[in-house]
Enzyme design. Structure first.
Site, mmCIF file in Angstrom:
data_model
loop_
_atom_site.group_PDB
_atom_site.id
_atom_site.type_symbol
_atom_site.label_atom_id
_atom_site.label_comp_id
_atom_site.label_asym_id
_atom_site.label_seq_id
_atom_site.Cartn_x
_atom_site.Cartn_y
_atom_site.Cartn_z
ATOM 1 N N HIS A 257 0.830 -1.197 0.000
ATOM 2 C CA HIS A 257 0.000 0.000 0.000
ATOM 3 C C HIS A 257 0.871 1.255 0.000
ATOM 4 O O HIS A 257 1.873 1.321 0.722
ATOM 5 C CB HIS A 257 -0.897 0.015 1.236
ATOM 6 C CG HIS A 257 -1.876 -1.112 1.268
ATOM 7 N ND1 HIS A 257 -2.958 -1.139 2.110
ATOM 8 C CD2 HIS A 257 -1.948 -2.271 0.555
ATOM 9 C CE1 HIS A 257 -3.649 -2.250 1.927
ATOM 10 N NE2 HIS A 257 -3.048 -2.959 0.983
ATOM 11 N N PRO A 258 0.508 2.249 -0.761
ATOM 12 C CA PRO A 258 1.232 3.521 -0.723
ATOM 13 C C PRO A 258 1.122 4.171 0.650
ATOM 14 O O PRO A 258 0.110 4.023 1.341
ATOM 15 C CB PRO A 258 0.513 4.369 -1.777
ATOM 16 C CG PRO A 258 -0.200 3.392 -2.657
ATOM 17 C CD PRO A 258 -0.572 2.257 -1.757
ATOM 18 N N CYS A 259 2.186 4.834 1.053
ATOM 19 C CA CYS A 259 2.198 5.505 2.362
ATOM 20 C C CYS A 259 2.233 7.014 2.151
ATOM 21 O O CYS A 259 2.795 7.520 1.190
ATOM 22 C CB CYS A 259 3.424 5.093 3.170
ATOM 23 S SG CYS A 259 3.479 3.331 3.558
ATOM 24 N N LYS A 260 1.614 7.718 3.067
ATOM 25 C CA LYS A 260 1.639 9.175 3.026
ATOM 26 C C LYS A 260 2.548 9.708 4.120
ATOM 27 O O LYS A 260 2.643 9.140 5.185
ATOM 28 C CB LYS A 260 0.237 9.748 3.178
ATOM 29 C CG LYS A 260 -0.669 9.469 1.980
ATOM 30 C CD LYS A 260 -1.989 10.192 2.123
ATOM 31 C CE LYS A 260 -2.862 9.994 0.891
ATOM 32 N NZ LYS A 260 -4.160 10.720 0.986
#
Length: 260
Positions: A257-260
């Protein structure tokens, strides 16, 4: 709790599949402010990666799943057959093995988690150095020269051109035996997995997204549960889950999952 988490994760994945095509594309660069990328910036970053790391390449994928906001020949990035020598449970992490590579970095710097560990590749190399090629068995015994060795090639029959016949019980015949996945047969056998890695543009998060598809040492696809053996338990089914690749039809694969 885990069942609820898994169910909510699948529901959110379905939501992304339906909602993503309708999310407005980012037009203006916000990378410095928030770390997100436009589709054009993703392509530029991919070109940079391919130029400096030739093992990566652009791919198109399924023609029916081409995204119109990306060039058809630059839909996503891939690199194939990346080796994975050990399962996660075989690797022990301690603070003593970690070294910060750039201590002056205001964000903490990169961390080398294997700085004081002998890698498996080193052990493999040492093992290969200990092997003596002179010890390999001969498949055919030495035979004296034939008195008819001066016979010209033109006198040979078509049957002779096909090579010597091998009997069913011939001890000199080389037979290959497939090894069982992830079961070490001897000290010189390495049960190495390999992974195909993909980087796609995530329209919802507006960031690159990593995907993994694994194979065992016999090039048979790993099951999702087998793939989880190479993922930290802190992230399994949380930030690393099985999802449908946006450019491939067929079975799902693991996505980070992409992280912010």
């Amino acid at each position: 709790v885990s069942t609820q988490s898994t169910g909510s994760g699948k529901a959110f994945q379905k939501f992304l599949e339906i909602a993503s095509p309708h999310i407005p594309l980012l037009k203006d660069s916000k990378f410095k402010e928030t770390g997100v990328l436009t589709a054009d910036e993703f392509v530029l970053a991919g070109d940079f990666l391919v130029y400096h790391c030739p093992t990566w390449r652009w791919e198109t994928g399924d023609d029916k799943m081409v995204k119109d906001y990306l060039p058809k020949d630059k839909q996503f990035l891939s690199t194939k057959n990346v080796p994975c020598y050990q399962r996660l449970k075989q690797m022990q992490f301690t603070d003593e093995n970690e070294v910060i590579l750039d201590e002056d970095d205001p964000e903490g710097g990169w961390v080398d988690t294997h700085h004081n560990i002998d890698t498996t590749t080193t052990k493999i190399t040492d093992s290969m150095d200990d092997m003596n090629i002179e010890d390999k068995p001969k498949l055919f015994p030495d035979t004296p020269a034939d008195d008819d060795s001066d016979e010209s090639a033109g006198d040979m029959t078509d049957d002779e051109d096909d090579g010597p016949a091998v009997e069913d019980d011939d001890p000199a015949e080389v037979r290959t035996t497939a090894t069982q996945p992830d079961k070490q047969t001897d000290c010189n056998t390495v049960n190495m997995r390999s992974y195909d890695l993909y980087i796609t543009y995530d329209r919802y998060y507006q960031t690159p997204r990593m995907w993994l598809f694994g194979y065992n040492e016999n090039r048979k696809p790993l099951t999702i549960e087998e793939t989880y053996e190479d993922i930290s338990s802190d992230h399994v089914k949380k930030t690393v889950t099985q999802e449908n690749h946006p450019h491939f039809s067929g079975p799902g694969m693991l996505s980070i999952h992409p992280c912010k």
